[in-house]
Design an enzyme around this catalytic site. Structure first.
Site, short mmCIF file in Angstrom:
data_model
loop_
_atom_site.label_atom_id
_atom_site.label_comp_id
_atom_site.label_asym_id
_atom_site.label_seq_id
_atom_site.Cartn_x
_atom_site.Cartn_y
_atom_site.Cartn_z
N HIS A 10 19.44 65.51 83.99
CA HIS A 10 19.72 65.74 85.45
C HIS A 10 20.58 66.99 85.68
O HIS A 10 21.35 67.49 84.91
CB HIS A 10 20.65 64.40 86.21
CG HIS A 10 20.71 64.47 87.58
ND1 HIS A 10 21.39 65.15 88.38
CD2 HIS A 10 19.78 63.64 88.33
CE1 HIS A 10 21.17 65.23 89.66
NE2 HIS A 10 20.44 64.17 89.78
N GLU A 29 12.83 67.34 90.77
CA GLU A 29 14.18 67.25 91.39
C GLU A 29 14.50 68.89 91.72
O GLU A 29 15.40 69.45 91.10
CB GLU A 29 15.20 66.57 90.79
CG GLU A 29 15.02 65.13 90.68
CD GLU A 29 16.41 64.34 90.98
OE1 GLU A 29 16.14 63.41 91.72
OE2 GLU A 29 17.42 64.89 90.40
#
Ligand code: PGA
Length: 271
Positions: A102, A180
């Site tokens: 992430h 993302e």
């Protein structure tokens, strides 16, 4: 309906909430709501400290996931690594997936491409699914001569190649890619930028599939699930699925409100 054809919606609670009581309340509300949601695979990734609470609930309604893990000693799942949580521990507490790479891990915890690759290997080694996050930093950038360039493609390609380095064909089926774009994460909060559009995410998906195709061939690329994450909510969720052709969503802020998250799960369901 086949497991793979269901849309996948993953809640990433990040470092929230601050108390066990709040975590129990949120889990309870999502659990009650999720029981009424059909044809969607729901995964909740709370902070690891709350995973035992989740494990007590029916994992038929949703499954659990880790937000991160440490890569050393995957076979034994133990070692002298203060603060570390191994993929085997996550598996043993009932997790099915682990989020890897992430952008907040990169930004605040110094995660590099090499670390992400090691984590991915460790997760796959123990048989869990990996949610590999990729995404460019800014929406637009300019080259040294001031010409506008779309940052997306070369960056995504490098991230995917580095993360999947040495990952075998036999393991790749357990990898889900989450697109993302860093500029779109938490945009709802700051209002500094807009969320990505369905068109943005569709072009990213096509590019991700092409990259996987070049590395692993057509069949694997066709089967690879691609999710979108970044300021998703109950208003825009369906658009990313329908027009953006996403296989699911990775949801941050909106997953901390049970009713909002359940609304999103319902809106991405495919009949
Ligand atoms: P957001 O976060 O939905 O709050 O933008 C998404 C993510 O970081 O996974």
């Amino acid at each position: 309906m086949k497991h793979e054809t269901k849309k996948l919606i993953i809640a990433n609670w990040k470092m929230n909430p601050a108390t066990l009581k709040e975590a129990e309340a949120l889990l309870g509300s999502i659990y009650r709501g999720a029981k009424k949601v059909k044809n969607v695979e729901i995964v909740l990734c709370p902070p690891a400290i709350y995973l035992p609470v989740l494990a007590r609930l029916s994992l038929k309604t949703f499954s659990a996931g880790g937000q991160d893990c440490f890569y050393e000693n995957p076979p034994t799942g133990g070692g002298v690594y203060t603060g570390g949580i191994s993929p085997l521990m996550l598996k043993n507490i009932g997790c099915r997936y682990v989020i890897v790479g992430h952008s907040e891990r990169k930004k605040y915890f110094g995660e590099t491409d090499d670390i992400i690759n090691k984590k991915l290997k460790a997760v796959l080694f123990v048989g869990l699914g990996a949610v590999l996050c990729v995404g460019e930093e800014s929406r637009d950038s300019f080259d040294s001569r001031g010409r506008w360039t779309r940052e997306l493609n070369p960056i995504i390609k490098e991230q995917i190649k580095a993360a999947l380095n040495g990952i075998k064909k036999s393991q790749i089926g357990r990898v889900v890619v989450a697109y993302e774009p860093v500029w779109a994460i938490s945009a709802g909060k700051t209002k500094a930028v807009d969320a990505a559009s369905p068109d943005d995410v569709l072009s990213a998906k096509i590019f991700i599939k092409k990259t996987i195709n070049d590395l692993y061939g057509r069949k694997i690329a066709d089967n690879m699930r691609v999710l979108y994450g970044g300021s998703t909510d109950s208003k825009n969720a369906a658009g990313f699925i329908k027009d953006g052709q996403m296989d699911g969503l990775l949801v941050g802020a909106s997953s901390l409100k049970a009713s909002e998250f359940i609304k999103m799960a319902k809106s991405v369901a495919v009949e």
